[in-house]
Write an enzyme that holds these catalytic residues in place. Sequence first.
Site, mmCIF file in Angstrom:
data_model
loop_
_atom_site.group_PDB
_atom_site.id
_atom_site.type_symbol
_atom_site.label_atom_id
_atom_site.label_comp_id
_atom_site.label_asym_id
_atom_site.label_seq_id
_atom_site.Cartn_x
_atom_site.Cartn_y
_atom_site.Cartn_z
ATOM 1 C CE LYS A 1 32.584 38.738 43.597
ATOM 2 N NZ LYS A 1 32.989 38.236 42.309
ATOM 3 C CD GLU B 1 31.460 32.018 40.731
ATOM 4 O OE1 GLU B 1 30.219 32.116 40.900
ATOM 5 O OE2 GLU B 1 32.098 32.806 40.022
ATOM 6 C CE LYS C 1 30.023 43.471 42.843
ATOM 7 N NZ LYS C 1 29.572 43.103 41.542
#
Length: 582
Positions: free
Chosen positions: A252, A301, A424
């Site tokens: 992440k 991302e 997450k």
Amino acid sequence: MLFLELAQTFERMEKTSSRLELTQFLVDLLRKTPANIIDKTVYLIQGKLGPDHKSSQLGIAEKIVTKALSLATGMSKNEIKSRFDKIGDLGDVAYSLIIDKTQSTLFQEDLTIEKVFDTLLKIASSSGVGSLDLKIRYITSLINNSSNLESKYLLKLILGNLRLGIANFTLIDALALCFTGDKKNRKILESAFNLSSDLGNIARILAEGSLEDVKSISVSLFIPIRPMLAERAADSKDALNKIGGKCLAEFKIDGERIQIHKKGQQVELFTRSLENISSNFPEIAKMFADFDSNEMIVEGEVVAINPANSKYLPFQSLMRRRRKYNIQQTMETYPVLLNLFDIIYYDGQNKMDSPFAERRRLLESVFGNVINNRLRLIDQMEVSSIDEIEMFMKKALEYGSEGLMLKNPNSIYRAGAREWAWIKLKKEYSGTITDSVDLVILGALYGKGRRVGKYGALLLGSYSKEDDTFYTICKVGTGFKDDVLDNLYQKLSNLIIHKKHPRVQPGALSMDVWFEPTIVLEIISPEITLSPVYTTGKDMIKPGYGMALRFPKFSGNIREDKAPEDSTTVKEILEIYRNQLK
Ligand code: AMP
């Protein structure tokens, strides 16, 4: 239909803080709006000229509007400015200046909603030499043809500060009630909105067609889809339980999410709040334009990297790419790396209903050969035990990621949904929130000492999707550098509102100023405590108590990439609180 009807509705809305009343005013208005202008009417209610990803934006400078108001009323610019300094809003100044011309015959022509919309569109889209004069002429002529009430709302629209507290959520309720007679149908409208991001268009389809037509709205290239979101887990054990054992873990990365739409040479990039930001990342647009594949929608991302060693740079560096000017230079100073993690559409086919594992395989087969130092697939690993998660987490953190994303391999892509299909997992919580939260600014107290004339403490809030309301959670006054505070002060001054906001639940707190919830800040705090003052999670743990962040501190990141609805949710805060007690 006359613009006056819209202005009168706005006036009623401005006077209420009740969501129910707001919705009813909207329903009454939509009922009498002819089908052929309902899209334009909906955009004006939203203070826009079209969906965010397409339209020219309003938000004309105060200076230009002042000049037009001066020309239309014969009052000097200085006088207007001094009234503005007292009242704080040019729309309200216009209201106080212009005699109620509805009584007289001075109008050259009746202002219809259509005429206003079309003229606003011309104002917003005129650019280049002579455009300033043209804008002033258009605005002057609109004022000349309007009553005091009409000019009040015309100017608020032109300045981009309508601030009636009407969110998409309220409009969707009103559309469901008006066209289907049943608020339950809001779910269908919401799904269509998640795919098409255009309430004006949905209103038009409802007015000219039926709910069935709305159901058939699907993914389209160059229309951004509301992104799928993740829930937050306390630790690896909790995450693994919730996701059902085996899952796909990914790094992440703390960058900015972008959705890339491509058809041949045409490429457009959208942020998670659906703004078109193609011009901020020209190198990504070019890379995709050159890429030898036809149609696709992918997500990834993007993160700024140090050109010397390719290490990730903090989020603030990436935000430099958001500026409008000197893109070429910032592109060289802050090169970016795109980490792709999903594919939603490929070669004419909607892939949203394919399981995630299959979408990942497709991503690998499409991009397998083009991985380079500016484009990669996000690191991924199949995990089925806490040990494996922790090992991968360690690697992710070493790499500069902020944690992991765990994804259910069988899950479909649900636009706009925050569910346990994606989880997450940031650094281990170990009883405290080492993790940050993103909170929206709701109000402020004026500063003292060094901060006189600025804001001393900002009131922050979390978001509840269930009732589309912001709940207070803390006041923050530390962590701000002087230049950031100055900048925030400027931005917040344009967001001041003069009534309780219909979407904010302030409890008994009184502040010096309240704002339209807009700006999201990243906040660090060691602990969540119970508090009788704040309204986040009120009565959910203990009667009469809500939740508060203890010793909150601004991290330095203004989350320009997040809409207020992307703030940390009340549910997430409760989850973090409960996990602290474990
Ligand atoms: P948060 O903003 O903390 O709610 O976390 C969700 C965001 O993490 C997403 O909207 C993405 O911008 C970002 N993100 C980073 N890595 C990934 C990934 N591997 N998969 C999905 N989202 C990711």
